[in-house]
Each structure stands twice: as structure tokens, then as C-alpha cells.
Scaffold this motif. Sequence first.
Motif, PDB file in Angstrom:
ATOM      1  N   LEU A  73      64.300  88.096  25.429  1.00 26.91           N
ATOM      2  CA  LEU A  73      65.462  88.258  24.557  1.00 26.91           C
ATOM      3  C   LEU A  73      66.235  86.951  24.555  1.00 26.91           C
ATOM      4  N   LEU A  74      66.439  86.394  23.363  1.00 25.56           N
ATOM      5  CA  LEU A  74      67.267  85.197  23.195  1.00 25.56           C
ATOM      6  C   LEU A  74      68.440  85.599  22.313  1.00 25.56           C
ATOM      7  N   ALA A  75      69.649  85.485  22.831  1.00 25.96           N
ATOM      8  CA  ALA A  75      70.813  86.007  22.111  1.00 25.96           C
ATOM      9  C   ALA A  75      72.010  85.093  22.287  1.00 25.96           C
ATOM     10  N   GLN A  76      72.853  85.044  21.253  1.00 23.66           N
ATOM     11  CA  GLN A  76      74.092  84.277  21.290  1.00 23.66           C
ATOM     12  C   GLN A  76      75.272  85.190  21.614  1.00 23.66           C
ATOM     13  N   ASP A  77      76.231  84.661  22.377  1.00 23.50           N
ATOM     14  CA  ASP A  77      77.460  85.411  22.628  1.00 23.50           C
ATOM     15  C   ASP A  77      78.526  85.014  21.597  1.00 23.50           C
ATOM     16  N   HIS A  78      79.767  85.429  21.814  1.00 23.79           N
ATOM     17  CA  HIS A  78      80.839  85.158  20.854  1.00 23.79           C
ATOM     18  C   HIS A  78      81.096  83.665  20.664  1.00 23.79           C
ATOM     19  N   ARG A  79      80.776  82.875  21.665  1.00 21.47           N
ATOM     20  CA  ARG A  79      81.010  81.417  21.590  1.00 21.47           C
ATOM     21  C   ARG A  79      79.787  80.680  21.065  1.00 21.47           C
ATOM     22  N   ARG A  80      78.794  81.404  20.626  1.00 22.01           N
ATOM     23  CA  ARG A  80      77.513  80.849  20.159  1.00 22.01           C
ATOM     24  C   ARG A  80      76.733  80.171  21.288  1.00 22.01           C
ATOM     25  N   GLN A  81      77.044  80.578  22.511  1.00 15.64           N
ATOM     26  CA  GLN A  81      76.257  80.149  23.667  1.00 15.64           C
ATOM     27  C   GLN A  81      74.987  80.995  23.724  1.00 15.64           C
ATOM     28  N   TRP A  82      73.845  80.344  23.899  1.00 13.86           N
ATOM     29  CA  TRP A  82      72.587  81.076  23.988  1.00 13.86           C
ATOM     30  C   TRP A  82      72.365  81.606  25.403  1.00 13.86           C
ATOM     31  N   TRP A  83      71.774  82.807  25.460  1.00 18.24           N
ATOM     32  CA  TRP A  83      71.323  83.423  26.704  1.00 18.24           C
ATOM     33  C   TRP A  83      69.857  83.820  26.520  1.00 18.24           C
ATOM     34  N   VAL A  84      69.086  83.702  27.600  1.00 14.91           N
ATOM     35  CA  VAL A  84      67.675  84.082  27.559  1.00 14.91           C
ATOM     36  C   VAL A  84      67.421  85.081  28.678  1.00 14.91           C
ATOM     37  N   GLY A  85      66.781  86.207  28.339  1.00 19.39           N
ATOM     38  CA  GLY A  85      66.488  87.225  29.339  1.00 19.39           C
ATOM     39  C   GLY A  85      65.031  87.638  29.330  1.00 19.39           C
ATOM     40  N   GLY A 104      62.014  72.572  25.147  1.00 27.31           N
ATOM     41  CA  GLY A 104      63.165  72.725  24.260  1.00 27.31           C
ATOM     42  C   GLY A 104      64.198  73.731  24.707  1.00 27.31           C
ATOM     43  N   ILE A 105      63.902  74.513  25.767  1.00 24.21           N
ATOM     44  CA  ILE A 105      64.852  75.502  26.284  1.00 24.21           C
ATOM     45  C   ILE A 105      65.269  75.073  27.685  1.00 24.21           C
ATOM     46  N   ARG A 106      66.533  74.715  27.844  1.00 24.24           N
ATOM     47  CA  ARG A 106      67.065  74.299  29.139  1.00 24.24           C
ATOM     48  C   ARG A 106      67.830  75.470  29.750  1.00 24.24           C
ATOM     49  N   LEU A 107      67.324  75.995  30.846  1.00 27.64           N
ATOM     50  CA  LEU A 107      67.899  77.177  31.483  1.00 27.64           C
ATOM     51  C   LEU A 107      68.952  76.782  32.507  1.00 27.64           C
ATOM     52  N   GLY A 108      70.092  77.461  32.449  1.00 26.78           N
ATOM     53  CA  GLY A 108      71.134  77.189  33.429  1.00 26.78           C
ATOM     54  C   GLY A 108      70.897  77.885  34.752  1.00 26.78           C
ATOM     55  N   ASP A 109      70.174  79.007  34.727  1.00 25.41           N
ATOM     56  CA  ASP A 109      69.935  79.798  35.937  1.00 25.41           C
ATOM     57  C   ASP A 109      68.491  80.287  35.907  1.00 25.41           C
ATOM     58  N   PRO A 110      67.515  79.401  36.059  1.00 26.04           N
ATOM     59  CA  PRO A 110      66.110  79.743  35.813  1.00 26.04           C
ATOM     60  C   PRO A 110      65.512  80.756  36.770  1.00 26.04           C
ATOM     61  N   ASP A 111      66.153  80.989  37.929  1.00 26.82           N
ATOM     62  CA  ASP A 111      65.582  81.894  38.921  1.00 26.82           C
ATOM     63  C   ASP A 111      66.047  83.333  38.749  1.00 26.82           C
ATOM     64  N   ILE A 119      69.240  75.447  23.682  1.00 25.77           N
ATOM     65  CA  ILE A 119      67.996  75.464  22.914  1.00 25.77           C
ATOM     66  C   ILE A 119      68.091  74.412  21.817  1.00 25.77           C
ATOM     67  N   SER A 120      67.135  73.495  21.783  1.00 24.37           N
ATOM     68  CA  SER A 120      67.168  72.421  20.789  1.00 24.37           C
ATOM     69  C   SER A 120      66.929  72.972  19.385  1.00 24.37           C
ATOM     70  N   THR A 121      67.402  72.242  18.387  1.00 23.42           N
ATOM     71  CA  THR A 121      67.236  72.668  16.988  1.00 23.42           C
ATOM     72  C   THR A 121      65.768  72.792  16.589  1.00 23.42           C
ATOM     73  N   PRO A 122      64.883  71.824  16.920  1.00 23.49           N
ATOM     74  CA  PRO A 122      63.468  71.999  16.576  1.00 23.49           C
ATOM     75  C   PRO A 122      62.848  73.229  17.240  1.00 23.49           C
ATOM     76  N   LEU A 124      64.433  76.027  18.076  1.00 23.77           N
ATOM     77  CA  LEU A 124      64.911  77.201  17.348  1.00 23.77           C
ATOM     78  C   LEU A 124      64.119  77.406  16.061  1.00 23.77           C
ATOM     79  N   GLY A 125      63.795  76.308  15.372  1.00 22.03           N
ATOM     80  CA  GLY A 125      63.006  76.423  14.151  1.00 22.03           C
ATOM     81  C   GLY A 125      61.654  77.055  14.409  1.00 22.03           C
ATOM     82  N   ARG A 126      61.016  76.694  15.522  1.00 23.54           N
ATOM     83  CA  ARG A 126      59.703  77.247  15.841  1.00 23.54           C
ATOM     84  C   ARG A 126      59.808  78.688  16.330  1.00 23.54           C
ATOM     85  N   LEU A 127      60.919  79.049  16.941  1.00 22.90           N
ATOM     86  CA  LEU A 127      61.121  80.429  17.370  1.00 22.90           C
ATOM     87  C   LEU A 127      61.396  81.347  16.182  1.00 22.90           C
ATOM     88  N   ARG A 128      62.036  80.815  15.148  1.00 24.70           N
ATOM     89  CA  ARG A 128      62.436  81.636  14.002  1.00 24.70           C
ATOM     90  C   ARG A 128      61.308  81.857  12.996  1.00 24.70           C
TER      91      ARG A 128
END
Length: 251
Positions: A73-85, A104-111, A119-122, A124-128
Motif C-alpha cells: 500500500l502506497l498512500a499520501q496523508d493530508h500533507r501529501r507525505q507518502w507512506w508505504v506499507g 526510487g523509493i526512499r524509506l524512512g523506517d525500512p525495518d 518517492i521520485s517522480t519517475p 511514481l510514473g512507473r507505479l501509476r
Amino acid sequence: MSDAPMPAVATSADDLRRACYRHLAAAVHEITGVRPSPADDHLWLDPNGLQQYLRHRLPGEVLVRGTLEHRLLLAQDHRRQWWVGHLAGAAVSRAPLPGWARRGIRLGDPDRWWSPARISTPTLGRLRAPRLLLVALYHPEIFPLPRFPLGISDLARAARASLHGQVRLLDMQLGVDLEGILDEVEQWRPDIIGISATFGQHDVMAELLDHLTTLESVPLLIAGGSLVARNQELLERSFPDLLVCRGAGEE
């Protein structure tokens, strides 16, 4: 975010189902502060349906990608911050990401199973994109007993494992007709349509291609299966823009 220990990783089908709904509820609660209404019991099997379910409950963009055991799951919060689950409960870094996604996906808490991310713009394009529709044809009067469409299900899994875009499957053995296929094309507007055909289905395939090639914006059309390999020259003469798969792999 909660400091509770990461739950055990799900492995069996029942464990995966329970884990998916548990982590979905936790993700929605983390972003919105609200516990979501229960999802349909079979929704965990349908990444597109799951994505639609979450779009009505989360404030930003939502993407559901990956295979059943590594559903992301890749989702944005109210601040348009991405989260990955990782919905099975594994650390996000354990998901088998292709190289382009890992770069292209830099995780803040990878463990942890749920992590803030950049998530870089390129990426996101490949994910969409693209939107891939896989269609299995069928003539009940020729093959009265339905057969499992192994080809399109394998292709769907491979595409989902690559994290590229979205995949939908339509199998005429399960009740959809040509009109239903064309309605799906009109409503969903796929970028690529893959058609699987076996012997005795040339007429239904030709009728489908006749309709698809007259669309205002024609998707990339790919055909495979035993019928297609046998009728390659005939198909290429009738539909010169059709890509014909002659065998397994990437020929």
C-alpha cells in the motif's frame, strides 16, 4: 507512529487475509485517526478493488501494488507525505522490489511494515502506468467445460510482481461476453490489451479486434495462444498493428 512491535509475518491464505485487513485498518487509522468500516471479505484478493476502497477513505493518492503475499500500500496523508506499507506484516524493506523501485523509493523506517517514504517522480510514473487488460476468449459450444486460463493469470502475477501499473483480467468462461469486454475497455481505457485465444476462437477474436482497432485511441494490442501461433500470418494481414506472441517468454 505507534512503537508497538511488528506482528508476525502472514504466510497461509487465512493469515494473509487477516493480516491484510488488520494492516489496512491500521494504515487508515494512522493517516486519518478514524477506524475504517469493514471491507468486503474477498477484497484482499482484488488489488484494484482494494485501491478503490481506500481512495474513498484516505485524503491523498492511493496505489495498491504487488502480488498477494507481498501486497504493498502506497498512500499520501493530508500533507501529501507518502507512506508505504507491507500488508502481510513484513518489513517494507523485505518486499521484493524491482531495482528501479528500490532506487526510487526512499524509506524512512525500512525495518517496519509501515514507513514514511520519499518517492521520485519517475518512479511514481512507473507505479501509476500502464493499465493492462488481459482477456481470455471462450466458445462454450466448442469447449463446454471451462478451463483455467493459466496464461493470463501467470501474466497478471508477473506484471503485479514488477509493480508496473494496474492489471485487470476478463475471462469469457466466467460469463463476460464481447459487449462486456468492450464496455470495460470504454470505461477503464487500458493502455495495453492482451488477448489469449486457442483453437476454434478465431471468429470471436477477429470480431473483438475489429472493434478495438476502430477506437479513437487504440491501445497496444497483443495476442497469444495456440490459435495465434498457428494463424500468425492471417492475423498480421488483417491487423497489421497487432503484436503476435509466438511462444513462451518474450519472443
